[in-house]
Design a protein around this motif. Structure first.
Motif, mmCIF file in Angstrom:
data_model
loop_
_atom_site.group_PDB
_atom_site.id
_atom_site.type_symbol
_atom_site.label_atom_id
_atom_site.label_comp_id
_atom_site.label_asym_id
_atom_site.label_seq_id
_atom_site.Cartn_x
_atom_site.Cartn_y
_atom_site.Cartn_z
ATOM 1 N N GLY A 224 0.911 -1.378 -0.225
ATOM 2 C CA GLY A 224 0.321 0.177 -0.098
ATOM 3 C C GLY A 224 0.874 1.503 0.171
ATOM 4 N N VAL A 225 1.904 1.171 0.235
ATOM 5 C CA VAL A 225 2.836 1.985 -0.338
ATOM 6 C C VAL A 225 3.106 2.888 -1.982
ATOM 7 C CG1 VAL A 225 4.936 2.819 -0.064
ATOM 8 C CG2 VAL A 225 4.696 0.670 1.067
ATOM 9 N N ILE A 226 2.381 4.610 -1.667
ATOM 10 C CA ILE A 226 2.611 5.513 -2.707
ATOM 11 C C ILE A 226 3.923 5.675 -3.263
ATOM 12 C CG2 ILE A 226 1.249 6.944 -4.330
ATOM 13 C CD1 ILE A 226 -1.271 5.886 -2.415
ATOM 14 N N PHE A 227 4.304 5.651 -4.160
ATOM 15 C CA PHE A 227 5.820 6.358 -4.624
ATOM 16 C C PHE A 227 5.775 6.440 -5.901
ATOM 17 C CE2 PHE A 227 6.187 2.075 -4.941
ATOM 18 C CZ PHE A 227 7.336 1.632 -6.403
ATOM 19 N N HIS A 228 6.832 7.882 -6.469
ATOM 20 C CA HIS A 228 6.838 8.071 -7.904
ATOM 21 C C HIS A 228 8.165 7.680 -8.383
ATOM 22 C CE1 HIS A 228 3.930 11.871 -6.335
ATOM 23 N NE2 HIS A 228 3.371 11.803 -8.207
ATOM 24 N N PHE A 229 7.858 7.163 -9.116
ATOM 25 C CA PHE A 229 9.331 6.940 -9.739
ATOM 26 C C PHE A 229 9.411 8.128 -11.128
ATOM 27 C CE2 PHE A 229 10.483 4.220 -13.425
ATOM 28 C CZ PHE A 229 12.026 3.846 -13.024
ATOM 29 N N CYS A 230 10.894 8.245 -11.391
ATOM 30 C CA CYS A 230 11.212 9.163 -12.390
ATOM 31 C C CYS A 230 11.454 8.584 -13.672
ATOM 32 C CB CYS A 230 12.416 10.255 -11.120
ATOM 33 S SG CYS A 230 12.891 11.292 -13.264
ATOM 34 N N LYS A 231 11.034 8.757 -14.611
ATOM 35 C CA LYS A 231 10.659 7.938 -15.690
ATOM 36 C C LYS A 231 12.453 8.401 -16.268
ATOM 37 C CE LYS A 231 7.134 6.341 -17.314
ATOM 38 N NZ LYS A 231 6.208 6.456 -18.432
ATOM 39 N N SER A 232 12.954 9.310 -15.838
ATOM 40 C CA SER A 232 14.040 10.112 -16.726
ATOM 41 C C SER A 232 15.562 10.151 -15.655
ATOM 42 C CB SER A 232 14.296 11.622 -16.410
ATOM 43 O OG SER A 232 13.572 12.414 -16.860
ATOM 44 N N LEU A 256 6.023 8.816 -12.707
ATOM 45 C CA LEU A 256 5.135 8.225 -12.487
ATOM 46 C C LEU A 256 4.082 7.259 -11.292
ATOM 47 C CD1 LEU A 256 3.284 5.507 -14.861
ATOM 48 C CD2 LEU A 256 5.553 4.231 -13.760
ATOM 49 N N LEU A 257 3.437 7.921 -11.078
ATOM 50 C CA LEU A 257 2.872 7.546 -9.320
ATOM 51 C C LEU A 257 2.683 6.481 -9.566
ATOM 52 C CD1 LEU A 257 1.558 8.684 -6.913
ATOM 53 C CD2 LEU A 257 -0.148 9.100 -8.038
ATOM 54 N N GLU A 268 7.035 -4.968 -14.473
ATOM 55 C CA GLU A 268 7.344 -5.510 -16.158
ATOM 56 C C GLU A 268 7.614 -4.112 -16.744
ATOM 57 O OE1 GLU A 268 6.538 -8.862 -17.202
ATOM 58 O OE2 GLU A 268 7.501 -8.205 -15.537
ATOM 59 N N ALA A 269 7.762 -2.444 -16.870
ATOM 60 C CA ALA A 269 7.904 -2.367 -17.429
ATOM 61 C C ALA A 269 9.387 -1.032 -17.311
ATOM 62 C CB ALA A 269 7.121 -0.920 -17.810
ATOM 63 N N GLU A 270 8.800 -0.810 -16.027
ATOM 64 C CA GLU A 270 9.648 0.198 -15.795
ATOM 65 C C GLU A 270 11.324 -0.182 -14.053
ATOM 66 O OE1 GLU A 270 9.911 3.001 -16.701
ATOM 67 O OE2 GLU A 270 7.815 3.484 -17.274
ATOM 68 N N GLU A 271 10.487 -1.385 -13.569
ATOM 69 C CA GLU A 271 11.155 -1.244 -12.118
ATOM 70 C C GLU A 271 12.674 -1.811 -12.870
ATOM 71 O OE1 GLU A 271 9.693 -4.274 -9.383
ATOM 72 O OE2 GLU A 271 10.003 -3.046 -8.196
ATOM 73 N N GLN A 272 12.865 -2.460 -13.971
ATOM 74 C CA GLN A 272 14.064 -3.419 -13.691
ATOM 75 C C GLN A 272 15.057 -1.896 -14.270
ATOM 76 O OE1 GLN A 272 13.920 -6.055 -17.012
ATOM 77 N NE2 GLN A 272 12.222 -6.913 -16.725
ATOM 78 N N THR A 273 14.570 -0.917 -14.747
ATOM 79 C CA THR A 273 15.466 -0.184 -15.379
ATOM 80 C C THR A 273 15.855 0.774 -14.169
ATOM 81 O OG1 THR A 273 13.750 1.374 -15.352
ATOM 82 C CG2 THR A 273 14.006 0.831 -17.280
ATOM 83 N N ALA A 274 15.812 0.815 -13.211
ATOM 84 C CA ALA A 274 16.093 1.508 -11.556
ATOM 85 C C ALA A 274 17.354 0.299 -11.305
ATOM 86 C CB ALA A 274 14.949 1.667 -11.055
ATOM 87 N N PHE A 275 17.468 -0.877 -11.259
ATOM 88 C CA PHE A 275 18.122 -1.834 -11.252
ATOM 89 C C PHE A 275 19.417 -1.971 -12.300
ATOM 90 C CE2 PHE A 275 14.386 -3.357 -8.786
ATOM 91 C CZ PHE A 275 15.318 -3.196 -7.331
ATOM 92 N N ILE A 276 19.003 -1.880 -13.586
ATOM 93 C CA ILE A 276 20.069 -2.278 -14.455
ATOM 94 C C ILE A 276 21.007 -0.462 -14.746
ATOM 95 C CG2 ILE A 276 20.802 -1.407 -17.311
ATOM 96 C CD1 ILE A 276 18.231 -3.340 -17.604
ATOM 97 N N ASP A 277 19.861 0.547 -13.873
ATOM 98 C CA ASP A 277 20.930 1.663 -13.716
ATOM 99 C C ASP A 277 22.136 1.235 -12.801
ATOM 100 O OD1 ASP A 277 20.629 4.848 -15.063
ATOM 101 O OD2 ASP A 277 20.138 5.001 -12.589
#
Ligand SMILES: [Zn+2]
Ligand SMILES: [Zn+2]
Ligand SMILES: [Zn+2]
Ligand SMILES: [Zn+2]
Length: 383
Positions: A224-232, A256-257, A268-277
């Motif tokens: 139930g945590v809400i967070f913002h992910f910065c796509k940049s 992205l909220l 599926e779409a974004e979380e991996q990019t954070a880790f690859i980064d």
């Protein structure tokens, strides 16, 4: 060889992977399916809103996980349940498997075989087709040619983002059916070569990489945590009674909220990019200054090391010691600054995207600088 046509199932799974997947695991099954023209991926909620009324059945009455409907005009509609809370890791892995399983039904031609327009997940009607779809899903999510048989099921599960029971199936499959006999398998091995090397040599599974800015519990459970992910810049800001329109690290408004409603799509779409980064840049330690309840610097002045801080400015070097919106928009006109104080790690104002006074004063470093320093520190190790 049993009664299942493993060769055919593998061929179809590999063709799908070679055509559509970038050489990276865990495969982003959601985005790969989204690329297929005559398949529409929708959530149960969307089904209920748009088609449930027309067709007269709610999605959850078909299957708890997923089902596929062959609509005469719209093509294949693959509906999946993303609303079961709480969002444990296993739940997401189950959705991933369900999507791959449903894709298997479509690509293996089960709709032609069975004649009807609906295939439900786990339908006891045709256990043979269910098993075929499972084998397809296993080979798609964790291809045998990429599996090191000497690794345990837990490690394989983590690496491919599948459940341990799915990993057990893949391992069994790997040990009992050699991958050498298939030409397509060799192509696949080459296609994913760099991943294969990593898996053996070996970088830790992405879900185990720890980072200051990234609470690892977020990646395992979603409570139930809400967070913002910065796509940049791939930074995550946990929402704490603030109105975020801009990323506090890079100032971008490409946010992205993420809440429980779209956590699966995010995963599926974004979380991996954070880790690859992270893998590419090393652990990012963005400076975060300690502030008191009034937003005043609680540690010594980073510029002149003065420890006796009172009021709004350092009485030695004159730096502003309360982090505020500066009103300065990089590459654009100055606008009146927002009221109130910012947090100790904010490089930018979350409300308007202006720089923070801490960034302007040089008390906080630009995030790109931190990144660069990290890379320089990291480079000698590679030599
Ligand atoms: Zn099925
Ligand atoms: Zn950002
Ligand atoms: Zn100072
Ligand atoms: Zn502002």
């Amino acid at each position: 060889m049993g009664k299942y046509d493993y060769t055919k199932i593998n061929l179809i799974a590999h063709r799908f992977l070679l055509n559509s997947c970038s050489p990276q695991y865990p495969i982003n099954i959601y985005s790969e399916i989204s690329k297929i023209k005559n398949i529409q991926l929708i959530t149960y909620e969307e089904w209920d809103n748009f088609l449930g009324r027309k067709i007269g059945r709610l999605a959850s009455s078909y299957s708890p996980d997923a089902f596929t409907y062959n609509h005469p005009q719209l093509g294949f509609i693959l509906a999946y349940n993303n609303k079961t809370s709480p969002y444990h890791r296993q739940r997401i892995q189950r959705i991933r498997f369900s999507l791959a399983h449903e894709l298997g039904h479509i690509l293996l031609g089960h709709f032609d075989k069975q004649g009807g327009s609906l295939i439900k997940n786990g339908s006891p009607k045709d256990p043979f087709m269910e098993k075929e779809a499972d084998l397809f899903a296993a080979e798609t999510l964790a291809p045998r040619s990429l599996i090191n048989p000497y690794r345990g099921q837990n490690e394989i599960a983590k690496y491919f983002d599948i459940s341990t029971s799915a990993a057990r199936i893949s391992l069994y499959y790997k040990r009992n059916y050699s991958s050498n006999s298939f030409n397509e398998d060799k192509n696949l091995f080459n296609h994913f070569k760099y991943i294969e090397r990593n898996f053996f040599l070996h970088t830790p599974p992405r879900n185990l990489i720890r980072n200051n800015d990234f609470d690892p519990s977020l990646t395992y459970e979603f409570l139930g945590v809400i967070f913002h992910f910065c796509k940049s810049c791939h930074h995550i800001d946990i929402v704490e009674n603030r109105n975020y329109k801009f990323c506090t690290l890079c100032g971008s408004n490409n946010l992205l909220l993420v809440s429980k409603d779209n956590y699966f799509e995010f995963h599926e779409a974004e979380e991996q990019t954070a880790f690859i980064d992270q893998e590419e840049n090393g652990d990012m330690h963005y400076t975060k200054l300690k502030l008191d309840a009034d937003g005043r610097l609680e540690e010594k002045c980073p510029r002149c090391e003065n420890e006796d801080l009172r009021g709004s400015y350092c009485n030695i070097c004159g730096a502003g010691i309360i982090n505020k919106c500066s009103g300065n928009h990089i590459g654009s006109l100055w606008r009146p600054a927002c009221i109130g104080h910012l947090l100790g790690a904010d490089r930018f104002c979350p409300q308007c995207g202006a720089t923070s006074t801490f960034l302007e004063e040089g008390l906080l470093e630009e995030y790109t600088k931190t990144k660069k320093n990290n890379l320089e520190k990291k480079t000698p190790k590679l030599a």
